[in-house]
Each structure stands twice: as structure tokens, then as C-alpha cells.
Design an enzyme around this catalytic site. Structure first.
Site: not given
Lengths: 315, 281
Positions: A14, A41, A62, A87, A113, A121
Site C-alpha cells: 500500500r 490506510s 462506497e 469494500f 488490505h 481485523d
């Protein structure tokens, strides 16, 4: 050939995306970015600081983000949507299908992610079905780079490609072992030539595949290692050329076995060159909380799993 | 520009004939909402919009129109062809194989005038907002319009988009709601009530107007007033009262003709009520 694939530092894919966006912001005035409340993020701070007018915060919405991106693309912009992979796909599949893919919009769906390596998570966020969903959409390009350098190069490359793209990357700090620079969409990279087994890997699993290939070579197995960063369109020629030499193929990916890269390759080989295969992938299961490397081990995605899969085929 | 109401009435009568003939020929499609919006589309394409029938996808320096409730495609296809986007004869291909006139509007076959696929509901407002943002970035002072159905306001994405438009002051966008009170399964109030619709839009910080969608003067004056109001820092919506099936007596005011084609006898009856003014295709 394999010895050159080593690392001195770890960085997240990322971060490669964020740094790629920063450079795009400076080089390509047509690029705009949208984010659904995950700026930090997705590592977008620098892009936003330098291009406040070309960034749109959409909040936790989204579906709306995908639609707005489609509208921006209609009017000639090159929008990058930025949120977690979960998402970016399942949550908004119909918006992507109708407003982006069927409408042939030049939208870059940038998804962080992804997979088990999201870690603590847990399964709500660890999407392992996204490659399958996205590769099924006609006209959608699907890219899953392996490290920081490849993600940065891919981010820049998709801006100059016209058409919808799904770019998948991840959260954890990971070895940086690919060279910087060029990225050719749809072109496999043969990282090691070999004759006993074709080992194909994508995303984070490529580093484990490099480790596995090194160990196998040391024990006398000749491994052809292929980096497939573009899952669709698949570089069929590179895979066929390799399996015609080796006659066996192992595919490693951080995704469900159903719908993943392995399934795409199995389909290709079944049609054109039936070949014995093994898949190193998640087998019809959700993930759970834990550390990235612990999770990869528990779900059968370790270096050792790759070695065993190769040995099974050449025994 | 003065409003030539007689001319607009003549066009909308032909548009209504086109709707009935397309749906009858395909033996499928959505006549109710199409007939209800015939006057609105006529006013937009033949009076209000600054648009170029030599179609450009990016809509630079012209008004852009989006249709979110894509199932009323027959009225859009008729007005697009009658205003020069593609040959009128092509209306005969509606919903048939190898046609550019898909059941729901699509860009895939390259039909001029269509900028995004619609049909799966609730997506058009977001797309229109994206186009409006691009116009702002491009310093293009034309506006973006989007028509939505009232039933589709039941989709959550619409409310996400409403929130966004107010927060980001999308003031070059005019949304219109076809407020006919009907949807496939019955009246909105029995399926899923929209409640106090003007109050809901107002509470999302939109400027709200209400009009009679069968009064050309009312449509044009209100939309033009909204256009004058663009650039003032808030999004605008027009809640347009229409009658589903307007112009064909046995289709008026009921949801039964939302998505059903008339049979041969009903088609003759319907067409006998609609004057052929510009020549059938």
C-alpha cells in the site's frame, strides 16, 4: 537467477500505491482520487496535500464512490477509487458491474488490505473472493502486484491504460525484492528458468514462492518461477511455454481456490495442454484474526506448503 | 427563448406514439413511466438543454443529461432520435437482437446520447455528481441533469449521493424526480412510503422545487430558474408530479402498465388517442 531476488528492507504494497499516486499527481493532471474515509490506510496524504482539488472524500459510502468515479470518467477524468479490497468489490459489485464495467468507464479500483495478511481485523475484512468477482466482469483488468516496487510501478502503469482496472494490494510490511521501474500490464515475468516444475505466484505469495524455489533448487529440483502480476488478461503464452517444458504446475495465491488465479490457469491448461496441478490457496474457508504470517501458515499458504505441492507433482 | 407550447405538444404526442409502437413491437418494455415523462423529455431536448446531437461522450461545454431510472428507455430513445442523435427508423429495433436500443440504456453498443448504463436502480445521481465535479475541474460552466424515479429513491445509494452533493456544494447539478407515486408492485405508499419527500430532500440541504410534469410552461420556467440558480453553493432538486401512462386513458394513473406491453387491440386503441404529428418511423 534466483539469487538476485533478495531484500534489504520491508515495505507495504500500500505504500507503493501511495507513492505511485504521489508521482501520478505530479505527472498526470487528469488523475483524480476518491476515498471512502481511509486516507491514512491507503497512504494518500501526500497526493491530497499536493492536489487538494483533485481529491474527493466521499465518506463511508462506497457505492456512491463507484458511481461518482464512473461520472468523472465519463467526462474524461481518470479516477482512482481507494478503499479496502472488501469494500471495493463485494460491497459494490453491482455498481462496478453496471456503471463501470458494462459502461466501459476508465476507472481504477484500488483495493488495499486484501487477503489474510490484513491480519488482526479478522474475516469480516479479509476478502479472499475479490479476484474471482473482478475477473468475471467482461473487460476488467485484474492486477495483484507482489511487493512495494511492483505496486508502485503498476499504479503508474494503469493510469496510462484506458479501461477499468482492479488493482489489489495489501496491508503488511513485506520484503521489497522486485526491481524498480517498468511494469507491463498482462506480461508475466519469468524470474527463474527451470525444467522440473512451473511455479506460478501472485501478490504476497510471490516472496514465499521465491523462498520455496531457492530451497527446491538447492535440493536439485529445477524450478521455473513465474510472477503473474496481471491475473487478467492472463499471459497464456508464458504459462503454456513453461508447462510444455515442465509438464507440472503449482499456483500460489492469497485467495480462495475457487475463482482465483489457479482456477484461471487450470482452465487454460485444461483447454490447451492438460497438466497436473496443485493449488496453494485458501480452501473454501473464511479467515480469522491473527498475525499475517501465522495466518498464512494456518491456512496452508506457507513456503513449506509450496515446497510440498511441488514435490507432490514431481515425485 | 419564448416557449412554443403548441410545437412542444405536437412533439410529445409523437413521442408518445413512438413509445407505444416500440413497446408493442417488442412485446415488452415499460410504457407507464415513459408516457408519464414524455412532456418532460420533450421540454428538455427541444427547449432547455444546450446539447449537441453530434454526440461527444465527455460532454465538454454542453449540458449533460443522465437517466437513472433506465427502464423508461422508450421515451429517451424517441426524444434522442427525434432530436437528431440517431436515425428515427432505428426505433423499430428496440429490444430486438443486434440492436443499439437495449431494453435498458447502455453505452456498450455505442448508441449516441447515452453516457452510462442504467437499469439497476439508484446509480444515476452518483454518476451525475461525478460529471458535475469534472465540469468544475474543467472550468466548464454548463450543467448536469439527472432524472430519477420516485420508487428508486428506496435505494440507499441515492441518499449517499444526496449527502455528498450537499457536503461538496455540487451547484452545477439539477436532479429531477419523476414523482408519479407508483412502482411495479403498487403505489409507493403501499410498497415503501417515501413519506414527506420535499422535507426529506430539504433536510439533506437541497433546494427543492415542485412542478406539474405535464405543464410545459411550468417545467421550462422552473428548470430555467434552477439553471439561473446554479453556482450558488447548493444542489437543487425538482420533484415533478406526473401521471403514469399519461396520454392513453386506460393506462393513466395505475401501476399496472409499469412494465407491460399492450396487445394488438390495446395498441390500436392507444394510438387512436395520440396524434401522429411528425410521421411515424
Amino acid at each position: 537467477m534466483l539469487n538476485k531476488y533478495t531484500y534489504t528492507e520491508k515495505k507495504a504494497t500500500r505504500d507503493g500505491f501511495g507513492d505511485g499516486m504521489t508521482e501520478l499527481g505530479r505527472e498526470n493532471p487528469n488523475v483524480v482520487a476518491l476515498c471512502a474515509d481511509l486516507i491514512g490506510s491507503l497512504k494518500l496524504d501526500k497526493f491530497i496535500e499536493e492536489n487538494p482539488d483533485r481529491f474527493f472524500q466521499v465518506g463511508i459510502a462506497e457505492a456512491n464512490m463507484m458511481g461518482i468515479a464512473a461520472g468523472l470518467a465519463t467526462a474524461g477524468k481518470t479516477p482512482f477509487t481507494c478503499t479496502f479490497a472488501n469494500f471495493s468489490t463485494g460491497r459494490v459489485y453491482d455498481q462496478i458491474r453496471q456503471s463501470i464495467a458494462y459502461s466501459d468507464k476508465n476507472v481504477k479500483i484500488c483495493a488495499s488490505h486484501a487477503g489474510l495478511t490484513l491480519g488482526e481485523d479478522g474475516a469480516t475484512h479479509q476478502i479472499l473472493e475479490d479476484i474471482g468477482m473482478m475477473k468475471m466482469l467482461p473487460g476488467m483488468t485484474v492486477i495483484n502486484p507482489a511487493d512495494y516496487n511492483q505496486t508502485k510501478a503498476a499504479t503508474k502503469a494503469i493510469a496510462s491504460y484506458k479501461g477499468p482496472v482492479y488493482l489489489r494490494f495489501g496491508r503488511p510490511s513485506w520484503p521489497v525484492f522486485m526491481p524498480e521501474g517498468e511494469f507491463e500490464i498482462g506480461k508475466a515475468i519469468v524470474m527463474n528458468e527451470g525444467t522440473d516444475v512451473t511455479l506460478v505466484a501472485t501478490g504476497h505469495m510471490l516472496w514465499y514462492a521465491v523462498q520455496a524455489a531457492k530451497e527446491l533448487e538447492e535440493s536439485g529440483v529445477s524450478v521455473e518461477l513465474i510472477n503473474i502480476h496481471t491475473i487478467k488478461p492472463l499471459d497464456e503464452e508464458a504459462i503454456l511455454k513453461s508447462v510444455k517444458k515442465t509438464n507440472v504446475c503449482v499456483v500460489a495465491e492469497e485467495h480462495q481456490m475457487n475463482g482465483g488465479l489457479g482456477e484461471s490457469i487450470a482452465g487454460l491448461l485444461a483447454r490447451q495442454h492438460p497438466t497436473a496441478m496443485q493449488m496453494v490457496a485458501v480452501n473454501d474457508s473464511f479467515g480469522e484474526s491473527g498475525k499475517p504470517e501465522e495466518l498464512l501458515k494456518k491456512y496452508g499458504l506457507s513456503t513449506e506448503d509450496i515446497i510440498n505441492a511441488c514435490k507432490k507433482l514431481i515425485a | 427563448m419564448s416557449i412554443d407550447i403548441e410545437k412542444l405538444k405536437a412533439i410529445s404526442s409523437q413521442v408518445r406514439r413512438d413509445i407505444i409502437r416500440q413497446v408493442a413491437s417488442a412485446n415488452s418494455g415499460h410504457p407507464g413511466g415513459s408516457l408519464g415523462c414524455a412532456d418532460f423529455f420533450t421540454a428538455m431536448y427541444f427547449h432547455i438543454l444546450k446539447h449537441d446531437p453530434n454526440f461527444n461522450m465527455d460532454g465538454r461545454n454542453e449540458d449533460m443529461f443522465f437517466l437513472s431510472n433506465g427502464h423508461i428507455s422508450p421515451v429517451w430513445y424517441s426524444t434522442l432520435s427525434r432530436s437528431g442523435y440517431f436515425p428515427i427508423d432505428e426505433l423499430a429495433t428496440f429490444r430486438k437482437i443486434n440492436s443499439r436500443l437495449q431494453g435498458h440504456p447502455a453505452t456498450h453498443e455505442g448508441l449516441p446520447g447515452i453516457r452510462i448504463a442504467s437499469g439497476s436502480l439508484g446509480q444515476g445521481l452518483s454518476a451525475a455528481i461525478g460529471a458535475a465535479l469534472a465540469k468544475k475541474l474543467n472550468k466548464d460552466d454548463r450543467n448536469v441533469f439527472v432524472l430519477m424515479g420516485d420508487g428508486e429513491l428506496q435505494e440507499g445509494q441515492v441518499w449517499e449521493a444526496m449527502m455528498f452533493a450537499a457536503h461538496h456544494t455540487i451547484d452545477n447539478l439539477i436532479a429531477i424526480v419523476d414523482w408519479n407515486g407508483q412502482q411495479i408492485d403498487g403505489p409507493n405508499d403501499s410498497v415503501m412510503s417515501l413519506g414527506d419527500l420535499p422535507a426529506k430532500w430539504k433536510s439533506f440541504d437541497w433546494k427543492v422545487s415542485e412542478i406539474d410534469g405535464h405543464d410545459f410552461g411550468n417545467i421550462i420556467n422552473t428548470v430555467e430558474k434552477c439553471i439561473d440558480n446554479c453556482g450558488n453553493g447548493y444542489p437543487q432538486v425538482i420533484l415533478m408530479k406526473t401521471e403514469m401512462g399519461k396520454g392513453v386513458d386506460f393506462m393513466e394513473g395505475t401501476h399496472h402498465w409499469h412494465g407491460k406491453a399492450p396487445n394488438a387491440e390495446q395498441t390500436i386503441n392507444a394510438l387512436s388517442q395520440l396524434k401522429e404529428t411528425l410521421g411515424d418511423y
